[in-house]
Design a protein around this motif. Structure first.
Motif, PDB file in Angstrom:
ATOM      1  N   SER A  26     114.877  11.308 -23.023  1.00 13.54           N
ATOM      2  CA  SER A  26     114.318  10.135 -22.315  1.00 13.54           C
ATOM      3  C   SER A  26     114.798   9.554 -21.181  1.00 13.54           C
ATOM      4  O   SER A  26     116.169   9.844 -20.823  1.00 13.54           O
ATOM      5  N   SER A  27     114.138   9.220 -20.187  1.00 12.82           N
ATOM      6  CA  SER A  27     114.562   8.443 -19.066  1.00 12.82           C
ATOM      7  C   SER A  27     114.853   7.178 -19.103  1.00 12.82           C
ATOM      8  O   SER A  27     115.263   6.374 -18.214  1.00 12.82           O
ATOM      9  N   TYR A  28     114.624   6.544 -20.263  1.00 10.31           N
ATOM     10  CA  TYR A  28     114.604   5.264 -20.549  1.00 10.31           C
ATOM     11  C   TYR A  28     115.905   4.804 -21.499  1.00 10.31           C
ATOM     12  O   TYR A  28     116.401   5.905 -22.011  1.00 10.31           O
ATOM     13  N   ILE A  29     116.892   4.078 -20.892  1.00 11.93           N
ATOM     14  CA  ILE A  29     118.083   3.661 -21.367  1.00 11.93           C
ATOM     15  C   ILE A  29     118.200   2.959 -22.881  1.00 11.93           C
ATOM     16  O   ILE A  29     117.443   1.921 -23.048  1.00 11.93           O
ATOM     17  N   LYS A  30     118.717   3.117 -23.809  1.00 13.36           N
ATOM     18  CA  LYS A  30     118.809   2.679 -24.789  1.00 13.36           C
ATOM     19  C   LYS A  30     119.556   1.407 -24.766  1.00 13.36           C
ATOM     20  O   LYS A  30     120.811   1.573 -24.382  1.00 13.36           O
ATOM     21  N   GLU A  80     120.480   7.569 -30.206  1.00 14.64           N
ATOM     22  CA  GLU A  80     119.708   7.892 -31.095  1.00 14.64           C
ATOM     23  C   GLU A  80     118.153   8.029 -30.205  1.00 14.64           C
ATOM     24  O   GLU A  80     118.127   8.205 -29.303  1.00 14.64           O
ATOM     25  N   THR A  81     117.167   8.302 -31.287  1.00 15.75           N
ATOM     26  CA  THR A  81     115.788   8.466 -30.761  1.00 15.75           C
ATOM     27  C   THR A  81     115.098   7.214 -30.657  1.00 15.75           C
ATOM     28  O   THR A  81     115.708   5.998 -31.140  1.00 15.75           O
ATOM     29  N   SER A  82     113.917   7.135 -30.288  1.00 14.93           N
ATOM     30  CA  SER A  82     113.189   5.771 -30.241  1.00 14.93           C
ATOM     31  C   SER A  82     113.064   5.041 -31.539  1.00 14.93           C
ATOM     32  O   SER A  82     113.213   3.872 -31.773  1.00 14.93           O
ATOM     33  N   ALA A  83     113.125   6.045 -32.588  1.00 12.28           N
ATOM     34  CA  ALA A  83     112.740   5.412 -33.956  1.00 12.28           C
ATOM     35  C   ALA A  83     113.444   5.968 -35.100  1.00 12.28           C
ATOM     36  O   ALA A  83     113.311   5.858 -36.020  1.00 12.28           O
ATOM     37  N   ALA A  84     114.579   6.787 -34.687  1.00 13.00           N
ATOM     38  CA  ALA A  84     115.323   7.642 -35.554  1.00 13.00           C
ATOM     39  C   ALA A  84     116.787   7.677 -35.276  1.00 13.00           C
ATOM     40  O   ALA A  84     117.060   7.610 -34.009  1.00 13.00           O
ATOM     41  N   ASN A  85     117.547   7.953 -36.185  1.00 11.42           N
ATOM     42  CA  ASN A  85     118.991   8.280 -35.897  1.00 11.42           C
ATOM     43  C   ASN A  85     119.051   9.826 -35.908  1.00 11.42           C
ATOM     44  O   ASN A  85     118.192  10.480 -36.585  1.00 11.42           O
ATOM     45  N   CYS A 102     106.017  15.907 -27.470  1.00 11.98           N
ATOM     46  CA  CYS A 102     106.914  15.907 -28.449  1.00 11.98           C
ATOM     47  C   CYS A 102     106.771  14.796 -29.236  1.00 11.98           C
ATOM     48  O   CYS A 102     106.370  13.776 -29.210  1.00 11.98           O
ATOM     49  N   VAL A 103     107.402  14.997 -30.405  1.00 10.71           N
ATOM     50  CA  VAL A 103     107.501  13.865 -31.401  1.00 10.71           C
ATOM     51  C   VAL A 103     108.181  12.724 -31.176  1.00 10.71           C
ATOM     52  O   VAL A 103     107.655  11.423 -31.308  1.00 10.71           O
ATOM     53  N   ASP A 104     109.322  12.588 -30.519  1.00 14.68           N
ATOM     54  CA  ASP A 104     110.183  11.364 -30.079  1.00 14.68           C
ATOM     55  C   ASP A 104     111.074  11.879 -28.967  1.00 14.68           C
ATOM     56  O   ASP A 104     111.031  13.037 -28.519  1.00 14.68           O
ATOM     57  N   SER A 105     111.824  10.667 -28.508  1.00 15.42           N
ATOM     58  CA  SER A 105     112.795  10.780 -27.349  1.00 15.42           C
ATOM     59  C   SER A 105     114.038  10.629 -27.807  1.00 15.42           C
ATOM     60  O   SER A 105     114.300   9.692 -28.375  1.00 15.42           O
ATOM     61  N   LEU A 106     114.994  11.422 -27.460  1.00 22.15           N
ATOM     62  CA  LEU A 106     116.345  11.035 -27.418  1.00 22.15           C
ATOM     63  C   LEU A 106     116.934  10.223 -26.249  1.00 22.15           C
ATOM     64  O   LEU A 106     116.499  10.395 -25.148  1.00 22.15           O
ATOM     65  N   MET A 107     117.575   9.256 -27.051  1.00 21.18           N
ATOM     66  CA  MET A 107     117.825   8.161 -25.756  1.00 21.18           C
ATOM     67  C   MET A 107     119.437   7.991 -25.601  1.00 21.18           C
ATOM     68  O   MET A 107     120.241   8.304 -26.674  1.00 21.18           O
ATOM     69  N   LEU A 108     119.901   7.911 -24.478  1.00 23.34           N
ATOM     70  CA  LEU A 108     121.243   7.834 -24.091  1.00 23.34           C
ATOM     71  C   LEU A 108     121.568   6.171 -23.648  1.00 23.34           C
ATOM     72  O   LEU A 108     120.654   5.491 -23.316  1.00 23.34           O
ATOM     73  N   ASP A 109     122.716   5.812 -23.830  1.00 20.66           N
ATOM     74  CA  ASP A 109     123.164   4.387 -23.123  1.00 20.66           C
ATOM     75  C   ASP A 109     123.451   4.603 -21.617  1.00 20.66           C
ATOM     76  O   ASP A 109     123.276   5.758 -21.003  1.00 20.66           O
ATOM     77  N   TYR A 137     127.806  15.619 -37.301  1.00 18.75           N
ATOM     78  CA  TYR A 137     128.262  14.766 -36.264  1.00 18.75           C
ATOM     79  C   TYR A 137     127.048  13.710 -36.247  1.00 18.75           C
ATOM     80  O   TYR A 137     125.774  14.164 -36.328  1.00 18.75           O
ATOM     81  N   THR A 138     127.287  12.513 -35.970  1.00 20.69           N
ATOM     82  CA  THR A 138     126.319  11.223 -35.572  1.00 20.69           C
ATOM     83  C   THR A 138     127.126  10.355 -34.706  1.00 20.69           C
ATOM     84  O   THR A 138     128.403  10.093 -34.920  1.00 20.69           O
ATOM     85  N   PRO A 139     126.307   9.895 -33.823  1.00 19.64           N
ATOM     86  CA  PRO A 139     127.025   8.928 -33.037  1.00 19.64           C
ATOM     87  C   PRO A 139     127.405   7.782 -33.684  1.00 19.64           C
ATOM     88  O   PRO A 139     126.749   7.346 -34.869  1.00 19.64           O
ATOM     89  N   LYS A 140     128.184   6.860 -33.352  1.00 18.27           N
ATOM     90  CA  LYS A 140     128.671   5.546 -34.143  1.00 18.27           C
ATOM     91  C   LYS A 140     128.517   4.159 -33.544  1.00 18.27           C
ATOM     92  O   LYS A 140     128.788   3.216 -33.828  1.00 18.27           O
ATOM     93  N   SER A 141     128.065   4.300 -32.214  1.00 16.01           N
ATOM     94  CA  SER A 141     127.776   3.187 -31.566  1.00 16.01           C
ATOM     95  C   SER A 141     126.402   3.169 -30.548  1.00 16.01           C
ATOM     96  O   SER A 141     126.066   4.297 -30.505  1.00 16.01           O
TER      97      SER A 141
END
Length: 268
Positions: free
Chosen positions: A128-132, A171-176, A157-164, A186-190
Motif C-alpha cells: 500500500s501507498s497509505y501509511i498505517k 499489518e494489512t488493512s484487515a489482518a495481521n 489483490c485481496v488486501d494491502s500490506l501497510m507500513l508505518d 516472525y510477526t511485527p510487534k508494534s
C-alpha cells in the motif's frame, strides 16, 4: 435476522440509528467482530478486553459487563451456529461539531451474519501507498485502512500490506501478518492492532515466534507468508505486488491451520 440497538431487537432491514449519531457523523466509536462456532463466540474474553480498552481510550462511558450476556442473547435469537457477530459502540448523538459536551447515552449495536465453509485460496497482497496509523483498538474512523483495501482491490489483490512512517511492516488493512524463515515464525510487534486470531496463533504455535520491528528486507527472506483475522482465520499469501515477490504454500501453515481449527472446534 435481528439487530440489537440499545436494549431492543429490530428486524435487520428496519434497524436504524439517528443521523445525529457520532459514529456516523465523525467516526466516534469502536467495534469488535467475533467469530461464532457452534453458536459460541470464539475468544469472547479477548474481544471484551480489547473493546474495554478501546472505550477507555475514546473516553466513552459504556460498561461492558453486560455485553457477553447480550451477545449470547443475540446469537440465540438469530439462531446463528456458524458466522460472525459485530458489536459497535458510539458516543451517542450530538450536534454538527466535534464537541462531546451534553451528549446522552452511548449507542450500542449488535449484528450477526451467518457463514458457510469456504475453500481457502492463496492470496495476493498489494504494497500500500497509505501509511498505517497506530490505533489502540478497532476504531470506526480508520480511513487509511479503508483506502488501502480499495487500493488492493483496484489492483486485483485481496488486501494491502501497510507500513508505518518509518517503513516498518505493520499489518494489512484487515489482518495481521506472519512469515516463516526456516522453522521460526516472525510477526511485527508494534504499529498494528493485536488481532484475536493472531493471539491464538501465538498461543498455539509449536514453532518459535520472533516479534520485532521488521522492514521489507526481512519479509523478502521469507519462505512462506500468511495473514490472519476472524474471517479468513489463516490465509496463505503467495504474492506481493507490485514488487513481484512470490512465496510458496507451506506445510507449516497447514499445521497452524489445523491447530487453530481444533482450538475453535473445542467450543463444540
Amino acid at each position: 435476522m435481528f439487530t440489537y440497538i440499545n436494549g431492543e431487537f429490530y428486524p435487520a432491514d428496519k434497524a436504524k440509528i439517528s443521523v445525529r449519531d457520532r459514529g456516523f457523523r465523525v467516526g466516534d466509536g469502536c467495534f469488535e467482530t467475533i467469530l461464532i462456532h457452534a453458536g459460541i463466540p470464539y475468544q469472547l474474553a479477548l474481544h471484551m478486553e480489547r473493546l474495554t480498552k478501546s472505550l477507555k481510550y475514546l473516553k466513552i462511558k459504556a460498561g461492558t459487563k453486560t455485553f457477553p450476556k447480550i451477545i449470547k442473547k443475540t446469537i440465540t435469537k438469530n439462531k446463528i451456529r456458524e458466522g460472525f457477530l459485530r458489536i459497535a459502540v458510539t458516543r451517542g448523538q450530538s450536534g454538527f461539531g466535534y464537541s462531546a459536551k451534553n451528549i446522552g447515552n452511548p449507542t450500542i449495536i449488535i449484528e450477526t451474519e451467518k457463514s458457510a465453509p469456504k475453500k481457502i485460496k492463496p492470496a495476493k497482497l498489494w504494497l500500500s501507498s497509505y501509511i498505517k496509523q497506530p490505533l489502540p483498538g478497532k476504531i470506526i474512523s480508520n480511513i487509511n485502512s479503508v483506502l488501502a483495501r480499495i487500493e488492493a482491490e483496484e489492483n486485483g489483490c485481496v488486501d494491502s500490506l501497510m507500513l508505518d512512517n518509518e517503513k516498518k511492516i505493520c499489518e494489512t488493512s484487515a489482518a495481521n501478518i506472519f512469515w516463516f524463515i526456516g522453522n521460526k515464525l516472525y510477526t511485527p510487534k508494534s504499529g498494528m492492532l493485536e488481532g484475536t486470531i493472531r493471539s491464538a496463533i501465538i498461543r498455539l504455535s509449536p514453532f518459535s515466534i520472533i516479534r520485532g520491528n521488521f522492514t521489507m528486507d526481512d519479509i523478502k527472506k521469507a519462505d512462506a507468508v500468511f495473514i490472519t483475522n476472524v474471517a479468513w482465520k489463516i490465509l496463505p499469501v503467495v504474492e506481493l505486488q507490485p514488487l513481484g515477490l512470490q512465496w510458496k504454500e507451506s506445510e507449516k501453515i497447514k499445521i497452524l491451520y489445523q491447530l487453530l481449527t481444533e482450538d475453535i472446534h473445542g467450543l463444540d
